[in-house]
Design an enzyme around this catalytic site. Structure first.
Site, PDB file in Angstrom:
ATOM      1  N   HIS A 149      -7.028 -13.944  -6.214  1.00 15.32           N
ATOM      2  CA  HIS A 149      -7.791 -12.845  -5.589  1.00 15.32           C
ATOM      3  C   HIS A 149      -9.212 -12.943  -6.118  1.00 15.32           C
ATOM      4  CE1 HIS A 149      -9.024  -8.838  -4.334  1.00 15.32           C
ATOM      5  NE2 HIS A 149      -7.898  -8.754  -3.633  1.00 15.32           N
ATOM      6  N   LYS A 151       2.322  -9.301  -1.893  1.00 15.22           N
ATOM      7  CA  LYS A 151       1.624  -9.368  -3.182  1.00 15.22           C
ATOM      8  C   LYS A 151       1.220  -7.987  -3.663  1.00 15.22           C
ATOM      9  CE  LYS A 151      -3.278  -9.935  -2.300  1.00 15.22           C
ATOM     10  NZ  LYS A 151      -3.534  -8.724  -3.045  1.00 15.22           N
ATOM     11  N   ALA A 155      -2.391  -8.491   5.632  1.00 21.45           N
ATOM     12  CA  ALA A 155      -2.767  -7.149   6.061  1.00 21.45           C
ATOM     13  C   ALA A 155      -2.013  -6.122   5.231  1.00 21.45           C
ATOM     14  CB  ALA A 155      -2.446  -6.963   7.543  1.00 21.45           C
ATOM     15  N   LYS A 212      -2.134   1.180  -2.693  1.00 21.06           N
ATOM     16  CA  LYS A 212      -2.370   0.079  -3.630  1.00 21.06           C
ATOM     17  C   LYS A 212      -1.876   0.391  -5.029  1.00 21.06           C
ATOM     18  CE  LYS A 212      -6.714  -1.094  -3.866  1.00 21.06           C
ATOM     19  NZ  LYS A 212      -7.787  -1.692  -3.090  1.00 21.06           N
ATOM     20  N   LYS A 256       0.874  -1.188   0.000  1.00 21.10           N
ATOM     21  CA  LYS A 256       0.000   0.000   0.000  1.00 21.10           C
ATOM     22  C   LYS A 256       0.896   1.218   0.000  1.00 21.10           C
ATOM     23  CE  LYS A 256      -3.747  -2.518   0.599  1.00 21.10           C
ATOM     24  NZ  LYS A 256      -5.033  -2.568  -0.020  1.00 21.10           N
ATOM     25  N   LYS A 314     -12.685  -5.162   7.187  1.00 22.97           N
ATOM     26  CA  LYS A 314     -13.515  -4.246   6.394  1.00 22.97           C
ATOM     27  C   LYS A 314     -14.448  -4.930   5.392  1.00 22.97           C
ATOM     28  CE  LYS A 314     -10.293  -3.415   2.542  1.00 22.97           C
ATOM     29  NZ  LYS A 314      -9.284  -2.548   1.945  1.00 22.97           N
ATOM     30  N   ASP A 361      -1.532  -5.397  -5.312  1.00 22.80           N
ATOM     31  CA  ASP A 361      -2.967  -5.262  -5.105  1.00 22.80           C
ATOM     32  C   ASP A 361      -3.702  -5.677  -6.380  1.00 22.80           C
ATOM     33  OD1 ASP A 361      -5.133  -4.776  -3.472  1.00 22.80           O
ATOM     34  OD2 ASP A 361      -4.132  -3.064  -2.567  1.00 22.80           O
ATOM     35  N   GLU A 362      -4.999  -5.924  -6.241  1.00 25.21           N
ATOM     36  CA  GLU A 362      -5.746  -6.518  -7.359  1.00 25.21           C
ATOM     37  C   GLU A 362      -5.865  -5.592  -8.563  1.00 25.21           C
ATOM     38  OE1 GLU A 362      -6.997  -5.823  -4.384  1.00 25.21           O
ATOM     39  OE2 GLU A 362      -8.420  -4.206  -4.807  1.00 25.21           O
ATOM     40  N   SER A 396      -8.193 -11.775   4.467  1.00 30.27           N
ATOM     41  CA  SER A 396      -7.685 -10.452   4.110  1.00 30.27           C
ATOM     42  C   SER A 396      -8.795  -9.415   4.191  1.00 30.27           C
ATOM     43  CB  SER A 396      -7.131 -10.502   2.681  1.00 30.27           C
ATOM     44  OG  SER A 396      -6.443  -9.339   2.357  1.00 30.27           O
TER      45      SER A 396
HETATM   46  C1  CAP Z   1      -6.705  -5.765   1.678  1.00 27.46           C
HETATM   47  C2  CAP Z   1      -6.966  -5.768   0.215  1.00 27.46           C
HETATM   48  C3  CAP Z   1      -7.797  -6.946  -0.360  1.00 27.46           C
HETATM   49  C4  CAP Z   1      -9.115  -7.218   0.308  1.00 27.46           C
HETATM   50  C5  CAP Z   1     -10.141  -7.971  -0.524  1.00 27.46           C
HETATM   51  C6  CAP Z   1      -7.657  -4.487  -0.142  1.00 27.46           C
HETATM   52  O1  CAP Z   1      -6.079  -4.591   2.080  1.00 27.46           O
HETATM   53  O2  CAP Z   1      -5.790  -5.783  -0.500  1.00 27.46           O
HETATM   54  O3  CAP Z   1      -7.979  -6.690  -1.720  1.00 27.46           O
HETATM   55  O4  CAP Z   1      -8.796  -7.959   1.412  1.00 27.46           O
HETATM   56  O5  CAP Z   1     -10.998  -8.674   0.297  1.00 27.46           O
HETATM   57  O6  CAP Z   1      -7.209  -3.796  -1.014  1.00 27.46           O
HETATM   58  O7  CAP Z   1      -8.673  -4.203   0.426  1.00 27.46           O
HETATM   59  P1  CAP Z   1      -6.154  -4.063   3.596  1.00 27.46           P
HETATM   60  P2  CAP Z   1     -11.164 -10.247   0.204  1.00 27.46           P
HETATM   61  O8  CAP Z   1      -5.419  -5.062   4.434  1.00 27.46           O
HETATM   62  O9  CAP Z   1      -5.464  -2.726   3.572  1.00 27.46           O
HETATM   63  O10 CAP Z   1      -7.586  -3.947   3.966  1.00 27.46           O
HETATM   64  O11 CAP Z   1      -9.820 -10.813   0.405  1.00 27.46           O
HETATM   65  O12 CAP Z   1     -12.089 -10.610   1.273  1.00 27.46           O
HETATM   66  O13 CAP Z   1     -11.721 -10.492  -1.136  1.00 27.46           O
HETATM   67 MG    MG Z   2      -6.539  -5.517  -2.408  1.00 24.31          MG
END
Ligand code: CAP
Ligand code: MG
Length: 433
Positions: free
Chosen positions: A286, A200, A378, A176, A174, A326, A202-203, A355
């Site tokens: 993801h 990793k 995290a 992201k 982050k 969240k 981010d998506e 996550s």
């Molecule tokens: C977590 C995260 C993941 C989410 C998706 C985000 O970051 O990288 O993409 O966990 O949820 O960008 O939100 P944080 P899930 O740790 O900063 O929240 O894995 O349930 O699909």
């Molecule tokens: Mg993410």
């Protein structure tokens, strides 16, 4: 409006029904697609469980079975007797809960997109369906064995990282997006040396101008190696290859010594996962976009279905939610998904990833209901630590140690300053039942 002279099975519709939607079937309960006395052999049929809302659930269920197997809205002059055995059959109805048995012969083995086009295809758009949720799919062993499943799974990933039985700690870099490759590698290095096993992308990071894919991969892999030497622990990086060039990018990662890639399973599609399996890399899945389809309890597809399919396709690690933090999801839902990707079906077990808004204060509770076979990830909960990423990663590892030793976090924090500061900033929280 088109008026049909004949109903779905060729009987003349009673005049009182003329005001109904012409495509509403007048399906007698014991019609060819409904047989409530039928007891399908679970080794011969794929069983789909649905929650169906309609003016007439049973009639609609019959229509659904027809549309998702051999039928359509009207009788066909091209229908042959031998095709009968390919029809899907509604064999159970309890209120809005229905189960449909699909004969195995309907499907092409090893083909996930096709399976979805069948059991989760047109039926969601039928006018007569008010709401429809695909709750679960159960597969015969023969069908399962037409898929390779995970190449590594929990045990394989553990043997690369040499982590014994402890939970893995991962982070998402982050911010992201926006960091350049050098900055990304710097943050990754701090996370690794602080105690993260896994870093990793981010998506939504791929190959943007501000952070070109190839340069990022090379630099973060260097950081992983350097941190590995410094800590004596093996480190893993999952660059996001989600793009039309996913195969070339995975190959690039492999050629530069990487062992893992990440793919956004639902936006890229199951075909991408099935192809990536052949690269021999660890596949981190993801699930971005899943909630557009999974979130409404009365319409869409349950996450457990996607999780089962991701396992068949070959993901080694999969986001399944956390029941804290969240993202939406309860403990019960998450345990169900966890069980589906780890139960014994003759394929390797997928490493569950928790996550989304996680931080040290939630770790012991998370471990309690997830067990040790979990990757705790995290982003904010590490890079938001008051003393930076390195201390954030240390605090996460300390929380894992405390959880495993069954020592309360407050007690453990007395002698672990990083954890103490994390608790002061974020506290702890309750798991959603
Ligand atoms: C977590 C995260 C993941 C989410 C998706 C985000 O970051 O990288 O993409 O966990 O949820 O960008 O939100 P944080 P899930 O740790 O900063 O929240 O894995 O349930 O699909
Ligand atoms: Mg993410």
């Amino acid at each position: 409006m088109i008026q049909l002279k004949r109903n779905y099975f060729g009987k003349v519709a009673p005049s009182t029904d003329q005001s109904e939607n012409p495509f509403i079937i007048r399906l007698p309960c014991r019609s060819m697609y409904v047989n409530l006395g039928f007891d399908p052999d679970p080794e011969q049929f794929i069983i789909a469980s649905f929650h169906l809302e309609s003016e007439n659930v049973l009639k609609c269920a019959g229509f659904l079975a027809a549309e998702s197997s051999v039928g359509t809205w009207t009788e066909l002059t091209t229908m042959k007797n031998r095709i009968e055995k390919l029809k899907a059959v509604v064999f159970r109805k309890e209120g809005n809960f229905i189960q449909v048995a699909y004969p195995l012969e309907l499907f092409e083995y090893g083909n996930i997109p096709l399976l979805l086009s069948d059991v989760a295809g047109n039926i969601f758009g039928l006018e007569y369906v008010s709401r429809l949720k695909l709750l679960d799919l159960d597969f015969p062993k023969d069908y399962i064995s037409s898929f390779p499943g995970p190449l590594y799974g929990i045990e394989g990933v553990r043997s690369i990282l040499k982590t014994g039985k402890r939970p893995h700690v991962g982070t998402i870099i982050k911010p992201k997006m926006g960091l350049n490759p050098e900055e990304t590698a710097g943050v990754a290095f701090d996370a690794y040396t602080g105690g993260c096993d896994f870093v990793k992308d981010d998506e939504n990071l791929s190959d943007q101008k501000f952070c070109p894919f190839e340069e990022r991969v090379v630099r973060v892999l260097e950081a992983a190696d350097k941190a590995g030497e410094e800590t004596g622990e093996k480190k893993m990086y999952a660059p996001n290859v989600t793009s039309p060039q996913f195969m070339e990018r995975a190959q690039f990662v492999k050629d530069h010594g990487g062992a893992c890639i990440m793919i956004d399973v639902l936006t890229a599609g199951f075909t991408a996962v099935q192809l990536l399996r052949s690269t021999g890399m660890v596949i981190h899945g993801h699930r971005a976009m899943h909630a557009a389809v999974t979130r409404d309890p009365r319409h869409g597809i349950e996450m457990v279905v996607f999780a089962k399919l991701a396992r068949l396709a070959g993901v080694d690690q999969l986001h399944i939610g956390a029941a804290v933090g969240k993202m939406k999801g309860s403990k019960k839902e998450i345990q169900k998904i966890r069980d589906a990707i780890t139960e014994d079906i003759g394929l390797k077990r997928v490493f569950p990833v928790a996550s989304g808004g996680l931080y040290p204060g939630v770790v012991p509770e998370l471990l309690e209901f997830m067990g040790n076979d979990v990757i705790i990830q995290a982003g904010g909960g590490i890079h938001g630590h008051p003393d930076g990423t390195y201390c954030g990663a240390k605090a996460m590892r300390q929380a894992v140690d405390a959880g495993m030793k069954k020592i309360s976090l407050t007690k453990y924090a007395e002698e672990h300053g990083e954890l103490k500061k994390a608790l002061e900033k974020w506290g702890s929280s309750r798991v959603r039942e």
